[in-house]
Scaffold this active site. Structure first.
Site, PDB file in Angstrom:
ATOM      1  N   PRO A 262      55.111  39.351  51.565  1.00 31.10           N
ATOM      2  CA  PRO A 262      55.924  38.904  50.428  1.00 31.10           C
ATOM      3  C   PRO A 262      55.034  38.766  49.200  1.00 31.10           C
ATOM      4  O   PRO A 262      54.023  38.058  49.245  1.00 31.10           O
ATOM      5  CB  PRO A 262      56.452  37.541  50.893  1.00 31.10           C
ATOM      6  CG  PRO A 262      55.412  37.046  51.853  1.00 31.10           C
ATOM      7  CD  PRO A 262      54.827  38.266  52.513  1.00 31.10           C
ATOM      8  N   MET A 263      55.397  39.460  48.116  1.00 30.09           N
ATOM      9  CA  MET A 263      54.576  39.403  46.906  1.00 30.09           C
ATOM     10  C   MET A 263      55.466  39.191  45.692  1.00 30.09           C
ATOM     11  O   MET A 263      56.396  39.970  45.442  1.00 30.09           O
ATOM     12  CB  MET A 263      53.769  40.699  46.761  1.00 30.09           C
ATOM     13  CG  MET A 263      52.685  40.847  47.800  1.00 30.09           C
ATOM     14  SD  MET A 263      51.771  42.407  47.659  1.00 30.09           S
ATOM     15  CE  MET A 263      52.920  43.532  48.457  1.00 30.09           C
ATOM     16  N   ALA A 264      55.189  38.121  44.961  1.00 34.56           N
ATOM     17  CA  ALA A 264      55.979  37.777  43.780  1.00 34.56           C
ATOM     18  C   ALA A 264      55.887  38.903  42.754  1.00 34.56           C
ATOM     19  O   ALA A 264      54.811  39.424  42.467  1.00 34.56           O
ATOM     20  CB  ALA A 264      55.485  36.469  43.177  1.00 34.56           C
TER      21      ALA A 264
ATOM     22  N   GLN B  37      61.550  34.758  52.321  1.00 34.37           N
ATOM     23  CA  GLN B  37      60.634  33.626  52.195  1.00 34.37           C
ATOM     24  C   GLN B  37      61.137  32.628  51.154  1.00 34.37           C
ATOM     25  O   GLN B  37      61.513  33.012  50.049  1.00 34.37           O
ATOM     26  CB  GLN B  37      59.234  34.097  51.796  1.00 34.37           C
ATOM     27  CG  GLN B  37      58.214  32.964  51.792  1.00 34.37           C
ATOM     28  CD  GLN B  37      56.832  33.421  51.354  1.00 34.37           C
ATOM     29  OE1 GLN B  37      56.564  33.507  50.169  1.00 34.37           O
ATOM     30  NE2 GLN B  37      55.961  33.706  52.317  1.00 34.37           N
TER      31      GLN B  37
ATOM     32  N   CYS C 213      51.173  29.740  48.778  1.00 32.96           N
ATOM     33  CA  CYS C 213      51.036  30.179  47.396  1.00 32.96           C
ATOM     34  C   CYS C 213      50.056  29.279  46.636  1.00 32.96           C
ATOM     35  O   CYS C 213      50.226  28.058  46.586  1.00 32.96           O
ATOM     36  CB  CYS C 213      52.383  30.179  46.686  1.00 32.96           C
ATOM     37  SG  CYS C 213      52.278  30.734  44.963  1.00 32.96           S
TER      38      CYS C 213
ATOM     39  N   GLY D 115      49.327  43.602  52.006  1.00 37.66           N
ATOM     40  CA  GLY D 115      49.888  43.216  50.716  1.00 37.66           C
ATOM     41  C   GLY D 115      49.473  44.156  49.616  1.00 37.66           C
ATOM     42  O   GLY D 115      50.061  45.223  49.419  1.00 37.66           O
ATOM     43  N   ARG D 116      48.412  43.799  48.891  1.00 41.56           N
ATOM     44  CA  ARG D 116      48.020  44.543  47.697  1.00 41.56           C
ATOM     45  C   ARG D 116      47.703  46.005  47.976  1.00 41.56           C
ATOM     46  O   ARG D 116      47.914  46.863  47.122  1.00 41.56           O
ATOM     47  CB  ARG D 116      46.823  43.853  47.029  1.00 41.56           C
ATOM     48  CG  ARG D 116      47.162  42.507  46.390  1.00 41.56           C
ATOM     49  CD  ARG D 116      45.897  41.770  45.958  1.00 41.56           C
ATOM     50  NE  ARG D 116      45.104  41.329  47.101  1.00 41.56           N
ATOM     51  CZ  ARG D 116      43.840  40.962  47.031  1.00 41.56           C
ATOM     52  NH1 ARG D 116      43.198  41.015  45.875  1.00 41.56           N
ATOM     53  NH2 ARG D 116      43.193  40.564  48.112  1.00 41.56           N
TER      54      ARG D 116
END
Length: 367
Positions: A38-40, A92, A122, A246-247
């Site tokens: 999960p990435m904002a 999430q 976070c 993620g990234r």
């Protein structure tokens, strides 16, 4: 017996896990051992659907504010749009009030999510200053009340994503992890950096291995998973059930395919442009033209970087005034992408079966 005749000790070789094997979070079957983080500002539905196509067994929404859901914020409610082809999906949530978190979890379950994930990781100030995110690692009693309330509120599995602790060298995750499982967490994800570190330094996966030994639920290892070799090494040395990427997947879904499969060629320019164009179109369908225009700009550099296109080309796209102009310019740079895009769109499941709450059409329309 002559010592020279004694058998030599066999060196320990960690078993290489099969990243394409199935695993479970309670009653949710997950087809590969790769989880898309999960990435904002990144994990919109288009990103998640792409992740599933490229091999992620489980995808996650960006973190959703429980307060925003409670107050009926249109943009926050828009995060609960779910398409069948992105499942299994974890949504999430973050917040600091157990009752509000429980109410939000019910909304997430009603929207069709397979898993409710709770954010205790976070490190961003605007989240931690409200008592949410990584701050809760320093307030284990409240953290346990939150997980207990959420687990009691829904029938789907509840999971928790956390960091090692607030400060460098903290081992808070090892103290709080077993307690969270005791009150209802069906799985834990550990990113073994401190909140203070943000994304600097290295993830200390020796902590992940310790956590695996302490709990009897699947642990997902997050942090520095950038290649198949790295993913296999982390799984083999920690005993984690899966890895989270993620990234490394931002504008680069081929990284997911490389991790899950054994042999993957570098994408052609036509494939890169086709995937970017599909991502643009799917994002517009989800967010509308106006919101998408600004949102997408960071993705141009992610897709077109890594030596795939000259650096000035990305800057040219960012300065264009409409997404139609962006599409025209991309197709001019790689004309063969049109045929690749046509095939991708033909294979893509329809979006007419999206599961949504009773929300205003404006959330999904022309912005």
């Amino acid at each position: 017996m002559d010592e020279r005749q004694l058998p030599r000790p066999v060196p320990f070789l960690p078993v290489q896990p099969d990243l394409r094997s199935t695993w479970w979070i309670r009653d949710v079957e997950i087809p590969t051992r790769l989880v898309l983080a999960p990435m904002a500002g990144v994990s919109v539905q288009a990103f998640r659907r792409q992740g599933r196509r490229f091999g992620a067994g489980l995808v996650c929404s960006e973190m959703v504010s429980c307060a925003g859901l409670q107050h009926g914020n249109e943009r926050t409610l828009g995060y609960l749009r779910i398409s069948p082809d992105e499942r299994p999906l974890a949504v999430q949530i973050f917040g600091s009030d157990p009752e509000v978190m429980a109410d939000a979890a019910r909304m997430v379950e009603d929207a069709g999510a397979d898993i409710v994930d709770v954010n205790f990781g976070c490190p961003v100030r605007k989240v931690t200053k409200t008592g949410a995110g990584a701050t809760l690692l320093d307030d284990p009693d409240r953290a346990c009340r939150i997980v207990s309330a959420v687990a009691e509120a829904v029938a789907v599995p509840v999971t928790v994503k956390m960091r090692r602790g607030l400060e460098n060298g903290s081992r808070a995750c090892l103290e709080i992890g077993p307690r969270l499982v005791d009150v209802g967490a069906a799985s834990l994800t550990l990113h073994p950096r401190s909140a203070k570190q943000m994304y600097t330094g290295e993830a200390d996966h020796s902590l992940t291995a310790e956590l695996v030994e302490l709990v009897d639920v699947p642990v997902v290892a997050s942090g520095d998973v950038t290649s198949r070799a790295r993913a296999q090494a982390i799984l083999a040395t920690t005993g984690a059930a899966a890895v989270m990427v993620g990234r490394a997947a931002q504008g680069n879904p081929w990284a997911l395919r490389e991790i899950v499969n054994t042999e993957v060629a570098e994408p052609s320019r036509e494939e890169v442009v086709a995937e970017l164009l599909l991502f643009i179109r799917e994002t517009v369908r989800e967010l509308g033209e106006r919101r998408s225009h600004g949102f997408l700009k960071k993705f141009y550099g992610w897709y077109l970087g890594r030596g795939r296109f000259p650096r000035p080309f990305k800057q040219e796209l960012v300065q264009l005034e409409t997404l139609d102009e962006v599409e025209t310019r991309l197709l001019a740079a790689a004309p063969g992408a049109a045929e690749v895009l046509e095939r991708l769109e033909a294979d893509l499941p329809g979006s007419e079966d999206d599961v949504v709450l009773d929300l205003p059409i404006s959330i999904y329309g022309g912005g």
